[in-house]
Scaffold this motif. Structure first.
Motif, PDB file in Angstrom:
ATOM      1  N   PHE A   1      -6.180  -3.479  -4.821  1.00 10.91           N
ATOM      2  CA  PHE A   1      -5.285  -4.515  -4.302  1.00 10.91           C
ATOM      3  C   PHE A   1      -4.062  -3.893  -3.636  1.00 10.91           C
ATOM      4  CE2 PHE A   1      -7.111  -7.590  -7.615  1.00 10.91           C
ATOM      5  CZ  PHE A   1      -7.953  -8.159  -6.675  1.00 10.91           C
ATOM      6  N   ALA A   2      -3.561  -2.799  -4.187  1.00  5.53           N
ATOM      7  CA  ALA A   2      -2.412  -2.117  -3.578  1.00  5.53           C
ATOM      8  C   ALA A   2      -2.778  -1.572  -2.202  1.00  5.53           C
ATOM      9  CB  ALA A   2      -1.938  -0.984  -4.483  1.00  5.53           C
ATOM     10  N   ILE A   3      -3.976  -1.026  -2.076  1.00  2.41           N
ATOM     11  CA  ILE A   3      -4.425  -0.492  -0.788  1.00  2.41           C
ATOM     12  C   ILE A   3      -4.612  -1.625   0.226  1.00  2.41           C
ATOM     13  CG2 ILE A   3      -6.342   0.645   0.399  1.00  2.41           C
ATOM     14  CD1 ILE A   3      -6.732   2.316  -2.153  1.00  2.41           C
ATOM     15  N   VAL A   4      -5.256  -2.715  -0.206  1.00  2.00           N
ATOM     16  CA  VAL A   4      -5.478  -3.847   0.703  1.00  2.00           C
ATOM     17  C   VAL A   4      -4.150  -4.425   1.170  1.00  2.00           C
ATOM     18  CG1 VAL A   4      -6.420  -6.170   0.904  1.00  2.00           C
ATOM     19  CG2 VAL A   4      -7.725  -4.408  -0.284  1.00  2.00           C
ATOM     20  N   LEU A   5      -3.200  -4.569   0.254  1.00  2.00           N
ATOM     21  CA  LEU A   5      -1.882  -5.088   0.619  1.00  2.00           C
ATOM     22  C   LEU A   5      -1.200  -4.165   1.621  1.00  2.00           C
ATOM     23  CD1 LEU A   5       0.369  -7.179   0.244  1.00  2.00           C
ATOM     24  CD2 LEU A   5       1.175  -5.850  -1.721  1.00  2.00           C
ATOM     25  N   ALA A   6      -1.308  -2.863   1.399  1.00  2.00           N
ATOM     26  CA  ALA A   6      -0.715  -1.903   2.328  1.00  2.00           C
ATOM     27  C   ALA A   6      -1.344  -2.027   3.713  1.00  2.00           C
ATOM     28  CB  ALA A   6      -0.891  -0.486   1.793  1.00  2.00           C
ATOM     29  N   VAL A   7      -2.659  -2.231   3.764  1.00  2.00           N
ATOM     30  CA  VAL A   7      -3.350  -2.396   5.041  1.00  2.00           C
ATOM     31  C   VAL A   7      -2.856  -3.654   5.752  1.00  2.00           C
ATOM     32  CG1 VAL A   7      -5.581  -2.891   6.108  1.00  2.00           C
ATOM     33  CG2 VAL A   7      -5.406  -1.113   4.361  1.00  2.00           C
ATOM     34  N   VAL A   8      -2.682  -4.746   5.003  1.00  2.00           N
ATOM     35  CA  VAL A   8      -2.165  -5.987   5.596  1.00  2.00           C
ATOM     36  C   VAL A   8      -0.792  -5.741   6.222  1.00  2.00           C
ATOM     37  CG1 VAL A   8      -1.321  -8.318   5.112  1.00  2.00           C
ATOM     38  CG2 VAL A   8      -3.464  -7.527   4.083  1.00  2.00           C
ATOM     39  N   PHE A   9       0.081  -5.034   5.497  1.00  2.00           N
ATOM     40  CA  PHE A   9       1.417  -4.758   6.024  1.00  2.00           C
ATOM     41  C   PHE A   9       1.360  -3.880   7.271  1.00  2.00           C
ATOM     42  CE2 PHE A   9       3.342  -5.529   1.604  1.00  2.00           C
ATOM     43  CZ  PHE A   9       3.824  -6.769   1.978  1.00  2.00           C
ATOM     44  N   VAL A  10       0.494  -2.870   7.258  1.00  2.00           N
ATOM     45  CA  VAL A  10       0.392  -1.960   8.408  1.00  2.00           C
ATOM     46  C   VAL A  10      -0.091  -2.714   9.642  1.00  2.00           C
ATOM     47  CG1 VAL A  10      -0.880  -0.004   9.358  1.00  2.00           C
ATOM     48  CG2 VAL A  10       0.075   0.141   7.053  1.00  2.00           C
ATOM     49  N   VAL A  11      -1.151  -3.499   9.488  1.00  2.00           N
ATOM     50  CA  VAL A  11      -1.691  -4.252  10.621  1.00  2.00           C
ATOM     51  C   VAL A  11      -0.673  -5.277  11.102  1.00  2.00           C
ATOM     52  CG1 VAL A  11      -3.524  -5.798  11.396  1.00  2.00           C
ATOM     53  CG2 VAL A  11      -4.060  -3.893   9.862  1.00  2.00           C
ATOM     54  N   TRP A  12      -0.030  -5.953  10.148  1.00  2.00           N
ATOM     55  CA  TRP A  12       1.003  -6.936  10.486  1.00  2.00           C
ATOM     56  C   TRP A  12       2.106  -6.297  11.334  1.00  2.00           C
ATOM     57  CZ3 TRP A  12       3.992 -10.077   6.123  1.00  2.00           C
ATOM     58  CH2 TRP A  12       4.898 -10.962   6.722  1.00  2.00           C
ATOM     59  N   TYR A  13       2.607  -5.143  10.872  1.00  2.00           N
ATOM     60  CA  TYR A  13       3.708  -4.499  11.594  1.00  2.00           C
ATOM     61  C   TYR A  13       3.268  -3.972  12.959  1.00  2.00           C
ATOM     62  CZ  TYR A  13       7.783  -1.752  12.690  1.00  2.00           C
ATOM     63  OH  TYR A  13       8.883  -1.247  13.336  1.00  2.00           O
ATOM     64  N   ARG A  14       2.077  -3.404  13.015  1.00  2.00           N
ATOM     65  CA  ARG A  14       1.586  -2.868  14.293  1.00  2.00           C
ATOM     66  C   ARG A  14       1.403  -3.984  15.325  1.00  2.00           C
ATOM     67  NH1 ARG A  14      -0.695   2.228  14.650  1.00  2.00           N
ATOM     68  NH2 ARG A  14      -2.190   1.463  16.202  1.00  2.00           N
TER      69      ARG A  14
ATOM     70  N   GLU B   1      -7.489  -0.535 -13.771  1.00  2.00           N
ATOM     71  CA  GLU B   1      -6.953   0.568 -12.967  1.00  2.00           C
ATOM     72  C   GLU B   1      -7.517   0.513 -11.546  1.00  2.00           C
ATOM     73  OE1 GLU B   1      -7.094   1.881 -17.270  1.00  2.00           O
ATOM     74  OE2 GLU B   1      -8.432   0.836 -15.867  1.00  2.00           O
ATOM     75  N   THR B   2      -8.797   0.163 -11.447  1.00  2.00           N
ATOM     76  CA  THR B   2      -9.439   0.092 -10.130  1.00  2.00           C
ATOM     77  C   THR B   2      -8.943  -1.096  -9.326  1.00  2.00           C
ATOM     78  OG1 THR B   2     -11.437   1.142 -11.024  1.00  2.00           O
ATOM     79  CG2 THR B   2     -11.657  -0.050  -8.929  1.00  2.00           C
ATOM     80  N   THR B   3      -8.886  -2.273  -9.960  1.00  2.00           N
ATOM     81  CA  THR B   3      -8.432  -3.460  -9.224  1.00  2.00           C
ATOM     82  C   THR B   3      -6.985  -3.312  -8.772  1.00  2.00           C
ATOM     83  OG1 THR B   3      -7.867  -4.563 -11.319  1.00  2.00           O
ATOM     84  CG2 THR B   3     -10.041  -5.005 -10.391  1.00  2.00           C
ATOM     85  N   THR B   4      -6.148  -2.733  -9.630  1.00  2.00           N
ATOM     86  CA  THR B   4      -4.751  -2.517  -9.256  1.00  2.00           C
ATOM     87  C   THR B   4      -4.656  -1.611  -8.033  1.00  2.00           C
ATOM     88  OG1 THR B   4      -4.002  -2.782 -11.550  1.00  2.00           O
ATOM     89  CG2 THR B   4      -2.514  -1.662 -10.030  1.00  2.00           C
ATOM     90  N   THR B   5      -5.427  -0.536  -8.042  1.00  2.00           N
ATOM     91  CA  THR B   5      -5.417   0.412  -6.918  1.00  2.00           C
ATOM     92  C   THR B   5      -5.952  -0.231  -5.648  1.00  2.00           C
ATOM     93  OG1 THR B   5      -5.739   2.273  -8.440  1.00  2.00           O
ATOM     94  CG2 THR B   5      -6.229   2.652  -6.114  1.00  2.00           C
TER      95      THR B   5
ATOM     96  N   LEU C   1      -2.492  -8.357  -6.829  1.00  2.00           N
ATOM     97  CA  LEU C   1      -2.008  -7.059  -7.298  1.00  2.00           C
ATOM     98  C   LEU C   1      -1.125  -7.220  -8.523  1.00  2.00           C
ATOM     99  CD1 LEU C   1      -1.418  -4.025  -7.103  1.00  2.00           C
ATOM    100  CD2 LEU C   1       0.319  -4.555  -5.361  1.00  2.00           C
ATOM    101  N   GLY C   2      -0.211  -8.180  -8.471  1.00  2.00           N
ATOM    102  CA  GLY C   2       0.685  -8.398  -9.609  1.00  2.00           C
ATOM    103  C   GLY C   2      -0.062  -8.785 -10.866  1.00  2.00           C
ATOM    104  N   THR C   3      -1.126  -9.591 -10.716  1.00  2.00           N
ATOM    105  CA  THR C   3      -1.931  -9.980 -11.875  1.00  2.00           C
ATOM    106  C   THR C   3      -2.589  -8.763 -12.504  1.00  2.00           C
ATOM    107  OG1 THR C   3      -2.407 -12.150 -10.933  1.00  2.00           O
ATOM    108  CG2 THR C   3      -3.884 -11.373 -12.654  1.00  2.00           C
ATOM    109  N   ALA C   4      -3.237  -7.953 -11.665  1.00  2.00           N
ATOM    110  CA  ALA C   4      -3.929  -6.770 -12.172  1.00  2.00           C
ATOM    111  C   ALA C   4      -2.950  -5.785 -12.803  1.00  2.00           C
ATOM    112  CB  ALA C   4      -4.703  -6.098 -11.042  1.00  2.00           C
ATOM    113  N   ALA C   5      -1.817  -5.558 -12.126  1.00  2.00           N
ATOM    114  CA  ALA C   5      -0.824  -4.613 -12.655  1.00  2.00           C
ATOM    115  C   ALA C   5      -0.210  -5.128 -13.952  1.00  2.00           C
ATOM    116  CB  ALA C   5       0.263  -4.365 -11.616  1.00  2.00           C
ATOM    117  N   GLY C   6       0.053  -6.437 -14.009  1.00  2.00           N
ATOM    118  CA  GLY C   6       0.623  -7.008 -15.231  1.00  2.00           C
ATOM    119  C   GLY C   6      -0.324  -6.883 -16.402  1.00  2.00           C
ATOM    120  N   ASP C   7      -1.609  -7.187 -16.175  1.00  2.00           N
ATOM    121  CA  ASP C   7      -2.603  -7.053 -17.250  1.00  2.00           C
ATOM    122  C   ASP C   7      -2.768  -5.598 -17.661  1.00  2.00           C
ATOM    123  OD1 ASP C   7      -3.015  -9.754 -17.212  1.00  2.00           O
ATOM    124  OD2 ASP C   7      -4.859  -9.676 -16.019  1.00  2.00           O
TER     125      ASP C   7
END
Length: 277
Positions: A125-138, A119-123, A167-173
């Protein structure tokens, strides 16, 4: 998902990026989003799951040793990828296959070696991915994969790909093991989720870029669940083919498709003005 799904008006904004990020006169560094793209992507995610398990079982290096080895190999391939001036099917898909393995190993290390709950790793990784997208877009004003033609955009792209796999690995597991849904049911649920994203895009007007990246994340647990279902023993809910057979089979299909695309160039789009270059 098809090429149209990833097309977006945001491509037109690429010219608004600061001059220091001016695009090189090269072709896009990633393939067109065709049916071949999604097939190979799912196959790579499956190999990422089974190959990671295989290496961990047979290499005798332990989970940490295998993680270091595969990370070094990935780094070497990414250096080659960044040094190419155009999309090269063999280099690109080798990088995706390796990043699939590394993303799986990152998640497995956190869960198995460090005891971090899924539950923690999924959360996280989702936050880190969101940060990557935000910085990328900005920074670039677009997340479109049709404009991966600068070092900056390519860096953000591969960071996003890495964390989609983790993220997909953690969510899938989390779904297949912690929630005890089983491998085939998890695969079915993720397949239905991808279908729902496609329907939302084509009929309800869901943003093309958002649709692409949501589907990209979901293909990871889909492929992992398929791989586990094929490889794991019958007593654990699988078909018992084993990691060796499953990995070799899927790698052979990936190789065949990549060779086909290299020859036919069906996943390469010539940029506007390329003839004048």
């Amino acid at each position: 998902m098809t090429r149209e799904m990833a097309e977006t008006p945001e491509v037109a904004l690429a010219g608004s990026a600061p001059a220091r990020h001016a695009r090189r006169p090269y072709w896009n560094k990633v393939p067109e989003v065709t049916v071949y793209f999604w097939i190979i992507k799912v196959l790579c995610t499956t190999v990422g799951e089974t190959a990671a398990d295989l290496l961990n079982e047979k290499a005798g290096l332990g989970l940490t040793g295998v993680s270091v080895l595969m990370s070094v190999l990935l780094a070497v391939v990414l250096v080659v990828q960044f040094r190419t001036s155009t999309y090269r099917a063999g280099v690109y898909w080798l990088a995706v296959a390796l990043i699939s393995v590394v993303g799986t190993l990152i998640s497995d290390n956190l869960t198995d070696n460090m005891g971090v709950p899924l539950e923690t790793t999924t959360t996280v990784f989702a936050i880190v991915l969101a940060v990557v997208f935000v910085v990328w877009y900005r920074r670039e004003r677009t997340l479109s994969i049709h404009s991966i033609d600068t070092t900056s955009r390519e860096t953000f792209y591969w960071l996003a790909v890495l964390f989609t796999f983790a993220l997909g690995t953690a969510a899938g597991d989390l779904f297949s093991e912690r929630m005890d849904l089983g491998y085939w049911l998890s695969a079915l649920l993720f397949a239905l989720a991808i279908a729902a994203v496609a329907v939302a895009h084509f009929t309800l007007g869901l943003d093309a870029v958002g649709s692409f990246w949501i589907a990209y994340v979901l293909t990871r647990p889909l492929g992992a669940s398929i791989g586990d279902y094929l490889a794991q023993p019958a007593g654990d809910g699988g078909l018992g083919f084993g990691t060796v057979v499953t990995s070799v089979l899927f790698l052979a299909v990936i190789l065949g498709l990549v060779v086909y695309l290299t020859v036919t160039r069906k996943d390469v789009a010539e940029p506007e003005g390329a003839a004048a270059l």
